[in-house]
Design an enzyme around this catalytic site. Structure first.
Site, PDB file in Angstrom:
ATOM      1  CG  ASP A  77      -1.993   1.045   1.147  1.00 33.13           C
ATOM      2  OD1 ASP A  77      -1.950   1.868   0.210  1.00 33.13           O
ATOM      3  OD2 ASP A  77      -2.888   1.051   2.012  1.00 33.13           O
ATOM      4  CG  HIS A  95      -2.243   4.885   2.564  1.00 36.19           C
ATOM      5  ND1 HIS A  95      -3.267   5.787   2.538  1.00 36.19           N
ATOM      6  CD2 HIS A  95      -2.613   3.923   3.453  1.00 36.19           C
ATOM      7  CE1 HIS A  95      -4.207   5.401   3.391  1.00 36.19           C
ATOM      8  NE2 HIS A  95      -3.842   4.268   3.954  1.00 36.19           N
ATOM      9  CD  GLU A 104      -4.697  -0.305  -0.910  1.00 39.15           C
ATOM     10  OE1 GLU A 104      -5.412   0.416  -0.200  1.00 39.15           O
ATOM     11  OE2 GLU A 104      -4.428  -1.491  -0.635  1.00 39.15           O
ATOM     12  CD  GLU A 139      -7.566   3.537   0.693  1.00 38.33           C
ATOM     13  OE1 GLU A 139      -7.713   3.974   1.841  1.00 38.33           O
ATOM     14  OE2 GLU A 139      -6.629   2.788   0.364  1.00 38.33           O
ATOM     15  CG  HIS A 149     -10.144   0.018   1.282  1.00 39.05           C
ATOM     16  ND1 HIS A 149     -10.753   0.835   2.211  1.00 39.05           N
ATOM     17  CD2 HIS A 149      -8.812   0.155   1.477  1.00 39.05           C
ATOM     18  CE1 HIS A 149      -9.819   1.440   2.931  1.00 39.05           C
ATOM     19  NE2 HIS A 149      -8.643   1.043   2.514  1.00 39.05           N
TER      20      HIS A 149
END
Length: 382
Positions: free
Chosen positions: A187, A189, A213, A239, A289
Site C-alpha cells: 500500500d 497509500h 495500492e 478506497e 477495501h
C-alpha cells in the site's frame, strides 16, 4: 413493512454502527464509517433517515436513489459513507425477511470460500528489518496466506537513493520470510509522487508484489495511468472513490487492474456489485477495501461470494492482530487456511452481541494519524 427507526452506535476504536428497525420487528445492521469523520457521518445518517422513515425497506435501489439524488448535491465522502451504511442495513433486512444470505439475492455464489489478506504491520514508523520479519511470521501463524504491507515512512516528492534502498530491504525481508507461495500486496497509500513511484516499482518488481495500492493519489487519473504503463506490477485503487461514477475514468483509462471500492464509502453493496461489473468489461479484478469493522467485513463477504472477478479480501484486524468480530458478533467469521467460508446465515450473516457493544462505546471523536518528515517537520502525505 415500514422503516420506523435508525439508531447509531460509536464503537471503539473508530467505527460507527447503524441499526435500522421496522414495524414488523425485522432489524438490519450497517456500518456508515468514515475514518476520523464519524460524528459528521452520523449526522448525515439521521438527516437521510428522515427521508426514508415510513418507507418500505425492500425498495433498496429506490431508497438509494432518493438519498443520493434527492437533495441536489451528490457524491462525496460524507454523503456516500452515510448512504453506504444505510444501504447495508437495508440488505440485511431484506435477506432476513426472505431467510437467505444477501449473495443469494445478487445471483448466487461464484466460489465456496473467500481468500483473505491481512496487514502485517502495526502502526509503527520506520520499523527495523527484524520487526518486519516477526510481524510477517505472526500473520502466517494466524492462518493468513496473503498479506499487505505499507510504506513505512513518508517519502518526499523526490527522495534519496538511501530511502529507496531501505524500503526495498524491508520488503525483500518480508518476501524471504514468507516464501514464494504467499502473496504480498503493497500500500503506497497515495503518499508517493509520480516522480518516485516508477523508481520504487522498478526496484520492487523482482520480489513479485500481488499489487501496489494507490501508487499515487487518485485525484489525477492520468498520473496513475502513467505509473501503470511503466510497471509490470498490477496497480490497485478505489478506497477514496465514490459510486460507479468515481470509478468510470479509472476503468476506462485502464489506470488500475485491481479495483478496491470500500463498501462503507462507495455507496454500499449494490454500488460495489455494479463497480465489479464495470471492471469485468476491462478484465479488472476486485479486492474490496476494508480496514474497518466487522459489519463492513460481513458486507464485503456477501459481494466476494457472488462476483466472478474477485482476487482477495482485506481483513480488518487491530494493530495487535486482534479481530474484534470475535467479540462483537455472537458467531464470528473464522479464518481457516487463509480463507473464510461462504456465509450461509440470512442477511449479512451475523448477529450483533448488543450487550457487548456497550463495553466498546465511546464519544465518536477519533483523530486520524498525521505524519511528518523527520528533518524539517513538514507534513507528509498519508
Amino acid at each position: 413493512m415500514k422503516i420506523t427507526k435508525l439508531e447509531t452506535f460509536h464503537i471503539r476504536p473508530r467505527w460507527l454502527f447503524l441499526k435500522i428497525s421496522t414495524d414488523e420487528g425485522v432489524c438490519g445492521w450497517g456500518e456508515p464509517d468514515l475514518e476520523g469523520k464519524t460524528k459528521v457521518v452520523e449526522e448525515a445518517v439521521h438527516i437521510l433517515g428522515k427521508m426514508i422513515i415510513g418507507e418500505d425497506p425492500m425498495n433498496i435501489e429506490h431508497l438509494w436513489q432518493l438519498m443520493y439524488r434527492g437533495a441536489f448535491y451528490r457524491g462525496g465522502a460524507i454523503l456516500c459513507s452515510a448512504i453506504s451504511g444505510i444501504e447495508q442495513a437495508l440488505w440485511d433486512i431484506k435477506g432476513k425477511t426472505y431467510g437467505v444470505p444477501v449473495w443469494q439475492l445478487l445471483g448466487g455464489r461464484c466460489r465456496d470460500r473467500i481468500r483473505m489478506y491481512a496487514h502485517i504491520t502495526p502502526n509503527v514508523e520506520n520499523p527495523t528489518v527484524e520487526q518486519v520479519r516477526e510481524w510477517a511470521k505472526k500473520r502466517l501463524e494466524a492462518g493468513f496466506k496473503s498479506l499487505k504491507t505499507p510504506m513505512f515512512a513518508p517519502v518526499r516528492h523526490i527522495d534519496t537513493m538511501q530511502t529507496v534502498e531501505k524500503y526495498i530491504e524491508k520488503f525483500a525481508a518480508i518476501r524471504e520470510t514468507v516464501g514464494k507461495e504467499v502473496d504480498i500486496a503493497i500500500d503506497f497509500h497515495g503518499r508517493i509522487s509520480p516522480a518516485m513511484a516508477p523508481i520504487l516499482c522498478r526496484e520492487l518488481e523482482p520480489y513479485y508484489p500481488m499489487f501496489i495500492e494507490e501508487p499515487v493519489l487518485p485525484e489525477n487519473v492520468d498520473a496513475m495511468v502513467k505509473i501503470a504503463k511503466l510497471t509490470s506490477i498490477p496497480i490497485a485503487t478505489g478506497e477514496r472513490l465514490f459510486t460507479t461514477w468515481g470509478f468510470r475514468e479509472v476503468i476506462e483509462k485502464q489506470a488500475a487492474q485491481v479495483l478496491q471500492p470500500d463498501v462503507c464509502h462507495c455507496g454500499g453493496i449494490l454500488q460495489t456489485y455494479k463497480i465489479a461489473a464495470m471492471g469485468a468489461n476491462y478484465y479488472c479484478s476486485m479486492a474490496p477495501h476494508n480496514p474497518l469493522g466487522p459489519i463492513a467485513l460481513a458486507a464485503c463477504l456477501q459481494i466476494d461470494t457472488c462476483i466472478p472477478n474477485f482476487t482477495a479480501q482485506e481483513h480488518p484486524t487491530m494493530p495487535d492482530g486482534t479481530d474484534l468480530g470475535n467479540i462483537l458478533f455472537k458467531e464470528p467469521f473464522k479464518i481457516v487456511d487463509g480463507y473464510i467460508d461462504i456465509p450461509e446465515k440470512p442477511g449479512l450473516g451475523f448477529e450483533v452481541n448488543e450487550e457487548v457493544l456497550k463495553d466498546f462505546a465511546y464519544d465518536g471523536y477519533y483523530i486520524c494519524p498525521v505524519e511528518y518528515h523527520s528533518d524539517d517537520n513538514s507534513l507528509g502525505d498519508w
